[in-house]
Every structure is written in structure tokens, then in C-alpha cells.
Design a protein around this motif. Structure first.
Motif, PDB file in Angstrom:
ATOM      1  N   LEU A   1      -4.773  -9.067  -5.807  1.00 17.95           N
ATOM      2  CA  LEU A   1      -3.724  -8.208  -5.034  1.00 17.95           C
ATOM      3  C   LEU A   1      -2.654  -8.862  -4.889  1.00 17.95           C
ATOM      4  O   LEU A   1      -1.560  -8.093  -4.915  1.00 17.95           O
ATOM      5  N   ASP A   2      -2.576 -10.185  -4.659  1.00 21.29           N
ATOM      6  CA  ASP A   2      -1.298 -10.896  -4.622  1.00 21.29           C
ATOM      7  C   ASP A   2      -0.558 -10.728  -5.989  1.00 21.29           C
ATOM      8  O   ASP A   2       0.726 -10.421  -5.836  1.00 21.29           O
ATOM      9  N   ALA A   3      -1.057 -10.561  -7.265  1.00 21.98           N
ATOM     10  CA  ALA A   3      -0.465 -10.432  -8.216  1.00 21.98           C
ATOM     11  C   ALA A   3       0.057  -9.062  -8.371  1.00 21.98           C
ATOM     12  O   ALA A   3       1.262  -8.731  -8.811  1.00 21.98           O
ATOM     13  N   ARG A   4      -0.523  -7.956  -7.922  1.00 19.17           N
ATOM     14  CA  ARG A   4      -0.207  -6.646  -8.017  1.00 19.17           C
ATOM     15  C   ARG A   4       1.078  -6.373  -6.915  1.00 19.17           C
ATOM     16  O   ARG A   4       2.048  -5.836  -7.299  1.00 19.17           O
ATOM     17  N   ILE A   5       0.900  -7.198  -5.815  1.00 25.30           N
ATOM     18  CA  ILE A   5       2.068  -7.256  -4.801  1.00 25.30           C
ATOM     19  C   ILE A   5       3.361  -7.411  -5.475  1.00 25.30           C
ATOM     20  O   ILE A   5       4.319  -6.923  -5.277  1.00 25.30           O
ATOM     21  N   VAL A   6       3.262  -8.652  -6.030  1.00 32.09           N
ATOM     22  CA  VAL A   6       4.645  -9.391  -6.428  1.00 32.09           C
ATOM     23  C   VAL A   6       5.260  -8.802  -7.582  1.00 32.09           C
ATOM     24  O   VAL A   6       6.495  -8.859  -7.865  1.00 32.09           O
ATOM     25  N   LEU A   7       4.226  -8.251  -8.564  1.00 33.46           N
ATOM     26  CA  LEU A   7       4.514  -7.441  -9.668  1.00 33.46           C
ATOM     27  C   LEU A   7       5.743  -6.181  -9.428  1.00 33.46           C
ATOM     28  O   LEU A   7       6.475  -5.571  -9.936  1.00 33.46           O
TER      29      LEU A   7
ATOM     30  N   GLU B   1       9.913 -25.513 -23.509  1.00 35.00           N
ATOM     31  CA  GLU B   1       9.940 -26.493 -22.594  1.00 35.00           C
ATOM     32  C   GLU B   1       8.494 -27.121 -22.295  1.00 35.00           C
ATOM     33  O   GLU B   1       7.736 -26.936 -23.194  1.00 35.00           O
ATOM     34  N   GLY B   2       8.326 -28.028 -21.632  1.00 34.20           N
ATOM     35  CA  GLY B   2       6.925 -28.524 -21.416  1.00 34.20           C
ATOM     36  C   GLY B   2       6.325 -28.325 -20.031  1.00 34.20           C
ATOM     37  O   GLY B   2       7.159 -27.689 -19.214  1.00 34.20           O
ATOM     38  N   GLY B   3       5.005 -28.570 -19.708  1.00 31.64           N
ATOM     39  CA  GLY B   3       4.519 -28.202 -18.750  1.00 31.64           C
ATOM     40  C   GLY B   3       3.551 -27.048 -18.640  1.00 31.64           C
ATOM     41  O   GLY B   3       3.480 -26.236 -19.443  1.00 31.64           O
ATOM     42  N   ASP B   4       2.943 -26.776 -17.437  1.00 28.84           N
ATOM     43  CA  ASP B   4       1.870 -25.701 -17.286  1.00 28.84           C
ATOM     44  C   ASP B   4       2.310 -24.663 -16.316  1.00 28.84           C
ATOM     45  O   ASP B   4       3.000 -25.198 -15.476  1.00 28.84           O
ATOM     46  N   VAL B   5       1.670 -23.664 -16.489  1.00 23.81           N
ATOM     47  CA  VAL B   5       1.988 -22.594 -15.432  1.00 23.81           C
ATOM     48  C   VAL B   5       0.517 -22.843 -14.408  1.00 23.81           C
ATOM     49  O   VAL B   5      -0.470 -22.386 -14.996  1.00 23.81           O
ATOM     50  N   ASP B   6       0.698 -23.204 -13.354  1.00 25.15           N
ATOM     51  CA  ASP B   6      -0.410 -23.643 -12.336  1.00 25.15           C
ATOM     52  C   ASP B   6      -0.896 -22.358 -11.830  1.00 25.15           C
ATOM     53  O   ASP B   6      -0.159 -21.136 -11.601  1.00 25.15           O
ATOM     54  N   ASP B   7      -2.155 -22.479 -11.765  1.00 28.09           N
ATOM     55  CA  ASP B   7      -2.966 -20.943 -11.015  1.00 28.09           C
ATOM     56  C   ASP B   7      -2.497 -21.022  -9.690  1.00 28.09           C
ATOM     57  O   ASP B   7      -2.732 -21.823  -8.763  1.00 28.09           O
ATOM     58  N   PRO B   8      -2.095 -19.706  -9.117  1.00 26.86           N
ATOM     59  CA  PRO B   8      -1.742 -19.713  -7.798  1.00 26.86           C
ATOM     60  C   PRO B   8      -2.905 -19.026  -6.877  1.00 26.86           C
ATOM     61  O   PRO B   8      -2.738 -18.817  -5.767  1.00 26.86           O
ATOM     62  N   PHE B   9      -4.180 -18.936  -7.549  1.00 23.20           N
ATOM     63  CA  PHE B   9      -5.350 -18.417  -7.085  1.00 23.20           C
ATOM     64  C   PHE B   9      -5.441 -18.818  -5.517  1.00 23.20           C
ATOM     65  O   PHE B   9      -5.576 -20.051  -5.231  1.00 23.20           O
ATOM     66  N   GLY B  10      -5.693 -18.046  -4.488  1.00 22.36           N
ATOM     67  CA  GLY B  10      -5.742 -18.189  -3.141  1.00 22.36           C
ATOM     68  C   GLY B  10      -4.726 -19.179  -2.344  1.00 22.36           C
ATOM     69  O   GLY B  10      -5.129 -19.500  -1.273  1.00 22.36           O
ATOM     70  N   GLN B  11      -3.483 -19.087  -3.071  1.00 30.57           N
ATOM     71  CA  GLN B  11      -2.601 -19.910  -2.422  1.00 30.57           C
ATOM     72  C   GLN B  11      -1.362 -19.044  -1.701  1.00 30.57           C
ATOM     73  O   GLN B  11      -0.351 -19.145  -1.193  1.00 30.57           O
ATOM     74  N   GLY B  12      -1.931 -17.613  -1.563  1.00 29.35           N
ATOM     75  CA  GLY B  12      -0.729 -16.719  -0.853  1.00 29.35           C
ATOM     76  C   GLY B  12       0.384 -16.079  -1.639  1.00 29.35           C
ATOM     77  O   GLY B  12       0.681 -16.619  -2.746  1.00 29.35           O
TER      78      GLY B  12
ATOM     79  N   ASP C   1       3.692 -15.908  -1.305  1.00 26.41           N
ATOM     80  CA  ASP C   1       4.810 -17.005  -1.968  1.00 26.41           C
ATOM     81  C   ASP C   1       4.592 -17.605  -3.076  1.00 26.41           C
ATOM     82  O   ASP C   1       5.279 -17.675  -4.071  1.00 26.41           O
ATOM     83  N   ARG C   2       3.426 -18.174  -3.410  1.00 29.31           N
ATOM     84  CA  ARG C   2       2.870 -18.827  -4.460  1.00 29.31           C
ATOM     85  C   ARG C   2       2.682 -18.041  -5.568  1.00 29.31           C
ATOM     86  O   ARG C   2       3.219 -18.255  -6.712  1.00 29.31           O
ATOM     87  N   TYR C   3       2.175 -16.724  -5.198  1.00 28.19           N
ATOM     88  CA  TYR C   3       2.375 -15.780  -6.665  1.00 28.19           C
ATOM     89  C   TYR C   3       3.482 -15.422  -7.189  1.00 28.19           C
ATOM     90  O   TYR C   3       3.845 -15.270  -8.220  1.00 28.19           O
ATOM     91  N   ARG C   4       4.497 -15.339  -6.065  1.00 29.45           N
ATOM     92  CA  ARG C   4       5.671 -14.997  -6.323  1.00 29.45           C
ATOM     93  C   ARG C   4       6.554 -16.074  -7.325  1.00 29.45           C
ATOM     94  O   ARG C   4       7.115 -15.653  -8.294  1.00 29.45           O
ATOM     95  N   ALA C   5       6.484 -17.329  -6.902  1.00 26.00           N
ATOM     96  CA  ALA C   5       6.959 -18.226  -7.694  1.00 26.00           C
ATOM     97  C   ALA C   5       6.355 -18.511  -8.946  1.00 26.00           C
ATOM     98  O   ALA C   5       6.836 -18.554 -10.128  1.00 26.00           O
ATOM     99  N   THR C   6       5.092 -18.169  -9.051  1.00 26.92           N
ATOM    100  CA  THR C   6       4.312 -18.087 -10.396  1.00 26.92           C
ATOM    101  C   THR C   6       4.652 -17.021 -11.321  1.00 26.92           C
ATOM    102  O   THR C   6       5.226 -17.361 -12.646  1.00 26.92           O
ATOM    103  N   LYS C   7       4.928 -15.726 -10.623  1.00 25.25           N
ATOM    104  CA  LYS C   7       5.386 -14.548 -11.439  1.00 25.25           C
ATOM    105  C   LYS C   7       6.806 -14.887 -11.764  1.00 25.25           C
ATOM    106  O   LYS C   7       7.294 -14.615 -13.108  1.00 25.25           O
TER     107      LYS C   7
END
Length: 171
Positions: free
Chosen positions: A54-60, A121-132, A134-140
Motif C-alpha cells: 500500500l505504501d508503495a502504491r501511495i508514493v507512486l 554508483e555503489g550501494g544498495d537500495v534498502d528495503d522500506p518494508f514496514g517503515q512507513g 516517508d521511508r517508501y517515498r525516499a526509496t521511490k
């Protein structure tokens, strides 16, 4: 038609967002009909048929992507290795996922990059699961930025790979 496979753990958050964002970018470039975007999960908890977060769908929605709950169903790549075999390019959200999918026999010989590697670049895209939300928005936003930086490289990799394949098949 070329196939890009986007991979995360369960195919309900990160790879879903990357999937629909990439389709939108490809459509804007007029190449969506030539590139098929697929996505799936590689973790033990990945299942076929799960709905997008749901959070992914909201921020999209902020990117004018209105993904209905039933418009997308997750895919367990452990069970659907044919999707891996059909991929011309595999893009993962993390180094761990890159290693997991790279161990599949069906992935051998295919370029596999993390999303950050695709963007140079380097690095990973961290999993936002269960973090609300704002975290989903930052991940998106992180996924979108990496895709914007990497989409031209992706198209070049796909073109080069297809041209090589055509040359080899005419020998």
C-alpha cells in the motif's frame, strides 16, 4: 523484443516501484514497445500473487502512477526460472540479490547489475518494508534517480547485446 528483469526480495515494494517507473520512462522515450519490463523476488518469503505494498502504491501516485491493488501480482523467481532465462539484462536492488540471482543457471551469461551500478554508483537500495510512507517515498525517489541516471546505459547494453546476438545467429 528485449527483456529487463528487476529483482528484489519479495517483489512487493522496490522492484514494483522500479518496474512501473521504468515502464513510464521507456514510454516517454518511445521505446516501451521494444523493451519488456518484468520483475520478481528471490527471497525465501517471495510468493506468487502477492499484491503491491500500500505504501508503495501511495508514493507512486506522486509520479502520476495509479497502481491498483489488483493491477500487479508478485512473482517468485525461484519458481519461475523461465523469466530469468528470458532476461537480456537483470537489475537487482542489492548486491546480495545480485549474488542470489547470479547463482541461477538460467542467469549465466546475462549481465547482472545492481540498480546503483546501472547508475554508475555503489550501494544498495534498502528495503522500506514496514517503515512507513516517508521511508517508501525516499526509496521511490532513490529508485527513480538511479533509473534516470541509468536508463540510457540500460538501453545501450540492451542494444549491444541484441546486435551481438543477431551477428552470432547469422554465422
Amino acid at each position: 523484443m528485449t527483456n529487463v528483469l528487476l529483482v528484489c526480495h519479495a517483489n512487493t515494494c522496490r522492484s514494483v516501484m522500479a518496474h512501473v517507473l521504468l515502464e513510464k520512462m521507456l514510454d516517454a522515450r518511445g521505446v516501451n514497445g521494444n523493451v519488456r519490463v518484468r520483475s520478481g523476488g528471490v527471497a525465501n518469503h517471495a510468493r506468487d500473487g502477492m499484491i503491491p505494498s500500500l505504501d508503495a502504491r501511495i508514493v507512486l501516485r506522486e509520479d502520476d502512477i495509479h497502481l491498483a491493488e489488483d493491477a500487479f501480482a508478485s512473482t517468485d523467481l525461484r519458481r519461475h526460472r523461465e523469466i530469468v532465462a528470458d532476461a537480456h539484462l537483470i537489475v537487482t536492488m542489492t548486491q546480495q540479490q545480485k549474488e542470489m540471482i547470479g547463482a541461477y543457471e538460467e542467469a549465466q551469461g546475462r549481465p547482472i547489475l545492481t540498480l546503483h551500478e546501472l547508475a554508475g554508483e555503489g550501494g544498495d537500495v534498502d528495503d522500506p518494508f514496514g517503515q512507513g510512507e516517508d521511508r517508501y517515498r525516499a526509496t521511490k525517489d532513490e529508485i527513480k534517480r538511479c533509473l534516470e541516471l541509468g536508463v540510457d546505459r540500460m538501453l545501450t547494453l540492451l542494444d549491444d547485446r541484441l546486435l551481438r546476438g543477431r551477428k552470432e545467429s547469422t554465422r
